[in-house]
Design a protein around this motif. Structure first.
Motif, short mmCIF file in Angstrom:
data_model
loop_
_atom_site.label_atom_id
_atom_site.label_comp_id
_atom_site.label_asym_id
_atom_site.label_seq_id
_atom_site.Cartn_x
_atom_site.Cartn_y
_atom_site.Cartn_z
N LEU A 1 0.87 -1.13 0.09
CA LEU A 1 0.14 0.07 0.05
C LEU A 1 0.80 1.14 -0.11
O LEU A 1 0.58 2.05 -0.53
N THR A 2 2.08 1.20 0.60
CA THR A 2 2.81 2.47 0.76
C THR A 2 3.41 2.79 -0.61
O THR A 2 3.31 3.77 -1.09
N SER B 1 0.79 4.06 -2.84
CA SER B 1 0.49 5.52 -2.68
C SER B 1 1.54 6.40 -3.13
O SER B 1 1.25 7.21 -3.86
N ILE B 2 2.87 5.72 -3.34
CA ILE B 2 3.92 6.55 -4.00
C ILE B 2 3.75 6.79 -5.30
O ILE B 2 3.67 7.80 -6.15
N GLN C 1 0.73 8.92 -6.21
CA GLN C 1 1.02 10.22 -6.45
C GLN C 1 2.33 10.76 -7.55
O GLN C 1 2.03 11.82 -8.03
N LEU C 2 2.96 10.02 -7.91
CA LEU C 2 3.86 10.24 -9.13
C LEU C 2 3.18 10.50 -10.28
O LEU C 2 3.30 11.24 -10.92
N ASP D 1 1.46 13.59 -10.15
CA ASP D 1 2.34 14.71 -10.41
C ASP D 1 2.73 14.91 -12.06
O ASP D 1 2.94 16.00 -12.29
N TYR D 2 3.14 13.96 -12.34
CA TYR D 2 3.55 13.94 -13.83
C TYR D 2 2.38 13.82 -14.91
O TYR D 2 2.59 13.67 -15.80
N LYS E 1 11.45 8.10 -12.65
CA LYS E 1 11.90 8.41 -11.34
C LYS E 1 11.47 7.35 -10.44
O LYS E 1 12.44 7.47 -9.40
N MET F 1 14.75 6.53 -7.98
CA MET F 1 14.34 6.16 -6.50
C MET F 1 15.08 4.90 -6.03
O MET F 1 15.66 4.90 -4.95
N MET G 1 10.60 8.52 0.23
CA MET G 1 9.61 9.45 -0.13
C MET G 1 9.92 10.83 0.03
O MET G 1 9.41 11.56 -0.96
N LEU H 1 12.24 12.00 -2.76
CA LEU H 1 11.44 12.04 -4.13
C LEU H 1 10.76 13.36 -4.38
O LEU H 1 10.47 14.12 -5.36
N SER I 1 12.71 16.09 -5.07
CA SER I 1 13.18 16.23 -6.38
C SER I 1 12.00 16.72 -7.40
O SER I 1 12.25 17.40 -8.40
N LEU I 2 10.77 16.13 -7.29
CA LEU I 2 9.78 16.57 -7.90
C LEU I 2 9.43 18.19 -8.09
O LEU I 2 9.40 18.84 -9.11
N ARG J 1 2.59 17.27 -0.98
CA ARG J 1 2.78 16.13 -1.65
C ARG J 1 2.97 15.12 -0.65
O ARG J 1 2.25 13.93 -1.01
N GLN K 1 -0.16 14.07 0.78
CA GLN K 1 -1.17 13.28 0.02
C GLN K 1 -0.49 11.92 0.00
O GLN K 1 -1.61 11.09 0.06
N ILE K 2 0.79 11.42 -0.19
CA ILE K 2 1.12 10.08 0.10
C ILE K 2 0.67 9.53 1.28
O ILE K 2 0.38 8.48 1.29
N GLY L 1 -3.00 8.75 1.62
CA GLY L 1 -3.35 7.61 0.96
C GLY L 1 -2.92 6.42 1.77
O GLY L 1 -3.75 5.37 1.68
#
Lengths: 211, 259
Positions: free
Chosen positions: A51-52, A55-56, A59-60, A63-64, A74, A78, B57, B60, B63-64, B104, B107-108, B111
């Motif tokens: 789940l973690t 969520s990442i 969100q990515l 954002d993109y 990305k 990471m 996280m 990340l 950098s975004l 940001r 939000q993560i 979630g």
């Protein structure tokens, strides 16, 4: 050296240091991986991990603006940053010496590395004239109960972080390589495969300054 | 945690189901055993993999934000900097940029919070009981007293799962404000910030530390809000969750207004 096989690169390196006693892996790797996993590892619920990560990635993508190629990149970056550091933990736990063949490398990655960090043992095979290592992931804790929306199916490599981790970790043990996904069950393929290719041995260098 | 809870709140609405008769007790114990067995049967991964993911996280998100300020064409090919460099760069960004990074991360966290609250509830933990959440007409009701079981759920189960330990102290004023004190917040437990580091120009070490640590606390704030939004019927915008460093740890102050 222009794109030699890992085995060739290694043999030339070992020839120059023939006078030294090269440490060989003499432990059964499967038992080693299992032992570290059962007895020396703090564990956490795999669902939480899934789940973690979910969520990442969500969100990515947001954002993109659903530019999945950049999301892949990305995630790779990471993973690269994680791999750079996780290798230290791996070496500290396993105390394994250098791998001298692609075969051993595959075995160590699958039976020890993947085992102790994710509790999975991917199958490995060597292809393309002893140049490529292909890991086939039967299960993947990153993508349990994940379903990709149809627009992401084509471009997104959901678990691309794994490639980054492999790349980052191998680079720290002086192996330059490229890592990519060949197929992913999330995209409807029959298996999930990671390819490690164009292996090169890095020479010892002073790391680039941070300033 | 239970030793430290506010004395007034301790017996007001306990999360434990009432155990009256011998039969109920046996039934409860059996459920508990089954729950333990079930928990053990769940698949697991190495904690280290999870911790790296959590820690990564923050760089990340930074950098975004940095990429956003640059031309897309140039940033596309540039390699992402090392994580620790990115974290130090955070201090040099402007306040709106920092805020957008925090959002940001929030939000993560949100979630994660909303997803794991479902997961935890469907695990059939016999110690969980949210009946008091439902008022007599069966609708969601969120004045202070009914919020308490949810906050206890966050302090015990959610915190234990996500951060590996329970919250050390929970206080409330019974008007929708809760103080969660964590004396050893796991994401920043191992942190060392170099004094006079070349990345940190400001010599005020303490201040720098706090600014750098903020994103890591924002994860928890996001998780808290995510759980709350999932379990109680309230506009998430109206809820606030701020955090501050106190003498012996980190304090998360949650306020849920009455609807």
């Amino acid at each position: 050296m222009s794109n030699p096989t890992a085995a060739a690169a290694v043999s030339s390196a070992s020839a120059s240091s023939a006078s030294f006693n090269i440490p060989q892996i003499n432990k059964p790797l499967k038992a080693l991986g299992d032992d570290i996993w059962t007895n020396k590892t703090a564990k956490i619920n795999a669902e939480l991990f899934t789940l973690t990560y979910g969520s990442i990635v969500a969100q990515l993508c947001h954002d993109y603006k659903r530019d999945f190629k950049r999301v892949n990149e990305k995630l790779f970056q990471m993973g690269y940053n994680i791999g750079n550091r996780i290798i230290e933990d791996f070496l500290a736990r396993t105390a394994l010496p250098r791998c001298y063949t692609l075969e051993t490398m595959g075995e160590v990655l699958s039976k020890v590395a993947f085992k102790i960090f994710l509790n999975i043992t991917p199958k490995y095979k060597i292809s393309n004239n002893n140049n490529d290592l292909i890991l086939t992931l039967g299960e993947n804790p990153l993508s349990d109960f994940v379903e990709l929306p149809s627009d992401a199916m084509k471009d997104l490599w959901y678990s691309n972080i794994l490639c980054g981790v492999l790349k980052g970790a191998l680079e720290m043990v002086q192996l330059d390589c490229q890592v990519e996904f060949l197929s992913d069950m999330l995209r409807g393929d029959s298996s999930t495969e990671i390819r490690i290719f164009s292996l090169k041995l890095l020479k010892d260098e002073i790391p680039a300054g941070e300033d | 945690m239970s030793n430290n809870t506010h004395p007034q709140t301790a017996n007001r609405s306990s999360a434990l189901p009432t155990v009256n008769t011998q039969q109920q007790r046996l039934q409860y114990e059996q459920q508990l055993r089954q729950y333990e067995i079930y928990k053990k049967s769940l698949p697991t991964v190495n904690t280290i993999s999870y911790e790296y993911l959590m820690n990564e996280m923050v760089p990340l998100a930074i950098s975004l934000e940095i990429e956003e300020g640059q031309d897309i064409n140039t940033s596309h090919s540039t390699k992402m900097a090392q994580s620790h460099q990115l974290i130090y760069q955070y201090c040099k960004l402007t306040l709106p940029q920092q805020q957008s990074i925090l959002n940001r991360i929030h939000q993560i966290g949100f979630g994660i919070g909303s997803r794991i609250s479902e997961m935890l509830i469907f695990h059939n933990n016999p110690n969980l009981n949210f009946k008091s959440l439902l008022s007599s007409d069966g609708r969601n009701n969120n004045n202070g007293a009914e919020l308490l079981p949810v906050m206890k759920f966050i302090c015990k189960d959610v915190w234990k799962l996500v951060f590996g330990k329970q919250v050390d102290n929970l206080k409330t004023n019974h008007r929708g404000t809760f103080y969660l004190l964590d004396k050893n917040y796991c994401l920043i437990r191992n942190f060392v910030v170099e004094k006079n580091s070349k990345f940190v120009e400001d010599s005020d070490d303490n201040l720098e530390r706090h600014v750098i640590l903020k994103p890591y606390l924002e994860i928890a704030a996001g998780v808290i809000k995510g759980v709350l939004s999932n379990l109680i019927n309230i506009d998430t915008e109206a809820m606030t969750c701020v955090y501050e460093f106190v003498d012996n740890g980190v304090s998360f102050n949650v306020h849920v207004p009455k609807s």
